[in-house]
Design an enzyme around this catalytic site. Structure first.
Site, short mmCIF file in Angstrom:
data_model
loop_
_atom_site.label_atom_id
_atom_site.label_comp_id
_atom_site.label_asym_id
_atom_site.label_seq_id
_atom_site.Cartn_x
_atom_site.Cartn_y
_atom_site.Cartn_z
N LYS A 120 0.82 -1.22 0.00
CA LYS A 120 0.00 0.00 0.00
C LYS A 120 0.85 1.27 0.00
O LYS A 120 0.40 2.31 -0.45
CB LYS A 120 -0.97 -0.02 1.17
CG LYS A 120 -2.03 -1.10 1.01
CD LYS A 120 -3.13 -1.00 2.03
CE LYS A 120 -4.27 -1.97 1.73
NZ LYS A 120 -3.91 -3.38 1.93
C1 PLP Z 1 -4.55 -4.44 1.26
C2 PLP Z 1 -3.83 -5.73 1.14
C3 PLP Z 1 -4.24 -6.73 0.23
C4 PLP Z 1 -5.47 -6.59 -0.62
O1 PLP Z 1 -5.33 -5.62 -1.63
P1 PLP Z 1 -6.62 -5.07 -2.41
O2 PLP Z 1 -6.11 -3.95 -3.22
O3 PLP Z 1 -7.59 -4.61 -1.36
O4 PLP Z 1 -7.17 -6.19 -3.23
C5 PLP Z 1 -3.47 -7.88 0.13
N1 PLP Z 1 -2.39 -8.06 0.91
C6 PLP Z 1 -1.97 -7.14 1.81
C7 PLP Z 1 -0.78 -7.43 2.65
C8 PLP Z 1 -2.67 -5.93 1.95
O5 PLP Z 1 -2.26 -5.02 2.85
#
Ligand code: PLP
Length: 477
Positions: A120
């Site tokens: 993220k």
């Molecule tokens: C947020 C997250 C996801 C999921 O991603 P999306 O964009 O919501 O599909 C998967 N793995 C981790 C470690 C995350 O923080």
């Protein structure tokens, strides 16, 4: 570039106009009015680009209301080797989002070397700089209100800390995150970051955010904003690394590559879909879920059946524990041939708590034209995958990445490179790593004492009014 709503009843807007908002006023999500497409010549030029140049090449096609020089400066400030090299001392610091080769044709795209050790950060850091730029230009400020079960909250806080004109109020369950995740957020001492630990579960936090946002008078008075995963700028920023990985694992643009993506709210894999629409030669987009398999069910059967919050299972890949996938509407809009009336009808069912089935209409048959396929994983699968990857390749992966790899391998095709997106580092999910490998994951340098640092957090009841009062007291600091 203008942005339109998937539900067709909101006026088209520019990038900066949609940057700070969440949903379109008609309840839909913003998407580009038309996808720009990179031609063969442009892809040849892009092959030689570094991460920042790629970021500019992609974003400048999606953003036309930030002057060229300013957009370049924002990108250069965001994507520095320094910001994206905290995660792993042995990764290649000169590169942002390095690709690790596990074996011939199988790769891991490292996206978790940013400040909070989850993918993220790749988009959220850019969002922080975009927000500051837009707010200075508009002469206003924003109070970001969010709820987190772990990764989103810390990524948002590390992106917004110390930024002018931005305050963050982040609700998290008092218990429920890993100790590492908790300490990441609560040890921040920046004056513009407010951690609220709620005596309740994640759904209580989310309900409070909804209640506050539904109070339009409060929302306007205190200039409440959001940075959740439906934010278009986040999706746009995630498109960049698909290009980066594609060029890293191919020698020519005649080749195709498949991507496997650990998915929750469908933001990450939606960016892959957009990269494909922009002309990147992607063969398959493999949607990997955990036991919360709303998305896998859709891609297997054509039925989209969001679950109630109470049906959401708590798993060892908690960042994928979702009951509905908030970005999914963007893909369905394209699947229907951008038929907003159709999307409105489908989501009026979803908003009433119902499901929809795209098989009878024949729409589901088109899913494969868009390259999508899927699979799911469970606790035993991810423990076995972590173990296998450690033993076979000497690489330690986290539980979410393990879900992606497990499902990706099931869809691997001979001769087609498979890139698995790494979404977090194992250090964030210590218990699962101990279970799989009988040892603790390594901590990135400088994070060894994270849980011992002084914490700055306000514990409160799961009470909307208490949260409102807190915001009112601190919204002008
Ligand atoms: C947020 C997250 C996801 C999921 O991603 P999306 O964009 O919501 O599909 C998967 N793995 C981790 C470690 C995350 O923080």
């Amino acid at each position: 570039m203008r942005y339109i709503s998937t539900r067709g009843l909101a006026p088209a807007q520019s990038f900066l106009e949609i940057l700070l908002g969440g949903l379109a006023p008609d309840g839909g999500l913003y998407v580009p009015e038309a996808y720009p497409r990179f031609g063969a010549d442009e892809l040849v030029t892009m092959r030689g680009m570094d991460y920042r140049q790629l970021a500019y090449a992609v974003l400048s096609r999606l953003i036309d209301d930030i002057p060229v020089g300013e957009l370049k400066a924002l990108i250069d400030r965001t994507y520095t080797a320094e910001t994206y090299s905290h995660g792993r001392p042995d990764s290649d610091y000169s590169q942002i989002a390095p690709v690790r080769r596990l074996e011939e044709g199988l790769y891991l795209l490292e996206l978790s070397n940013g400040p909070t050790l989850a993918f993220k950060d790749m988009a959220m850091q850019l969002l922080g700089n975009l927000f500051e730029y837009a707010l200075i230009r508009a002469g206003r400020d924003v109070n970001i209100l969010g709820a987190t079960s772990g990764d989103t909250g810390s990524a948002a806080e590390y992106a917004m800390r110390g930024k002018r004109h931005v305050r963050v109020f982040m609700l998290a369950p008092e218990h429920g995150m890993t100790r590492f995740q908790q300490a990441q957020m609560w040890s921040l001492q920046d004056a513009n970051i407010h951690n609220l630990a709620i005596r309740g579960v994640f759904d209580d936090c989310q309900d409070i955010v909804k209640n506050v946002s539904n109070d339009l008078e409060f929302k306007a008075k205190y200039r409440i904003g959001a940075v959740n995963s439906i934010n278009w700028a986040r999706v746009a920023a995630q498109v960049i690394y698909y290009f980066k990985a594609y060029f890293a694992v191919t020698a020519s643009n005649d080749e195709q590559v498949s991507f496997s993506v650990p998915s929750g709210n469908f933001g990450n894999v939606c960016a892959g879909h957009i990269a494909r629409m922009l002309g990147l030669p992607i063969r398959r987009l493999i949607v990997a879920t955990n036991e919360n398999d709303v998305l896998d069910e859709f891609f297997r059967t054509g039925v989209y059946r969001p679950r109630g919050a109470a049906e959401t299972l708590h798993t060892s890949s908690p960042s994928m524990d979702i009951s509905k996938a908030s970005n999914f509407e963007r893909f369905v809009f394209d699947l229907t041939g951008r038929d907003a009336a159709r999307v409105r009808a489908l989501w009026s069912a979803v908003d009433r708590g119902q499901s929809f089935d795209l098989k009878p209409s024949g729409l589901f048959d088109r899913v494969s034209e868009f390259g999508f396929t899927s699979g799911s994983s469970n606790h035993a699968n991810r423990i076995a995958t972590i173990r296998m990857v450690w033993q076979r390749y000497g690489t330690m992966i986290d539980t979410h990445t393990a879900d992606g790899l497990k499902v990706g391998l099931e869809h691997r095709e001979p001769g087609v490179p498979l890139v698995c997106l790494e979404t977090a580092l194992p250090a964030k999910f210590e218990d699962a790593i101990r279970e799989a490998l009988g040892r603790a994951p390594e901590r990135p340098a400088g994070m060894e004492d994270l849980e011992q640092r002084p914490q700055r957090v306000e514990v409160m009841e799961a009470d909307t009014q208490a949260v409102k009062d807190y915001i009112a007291r601190h919204a002008e600091d």
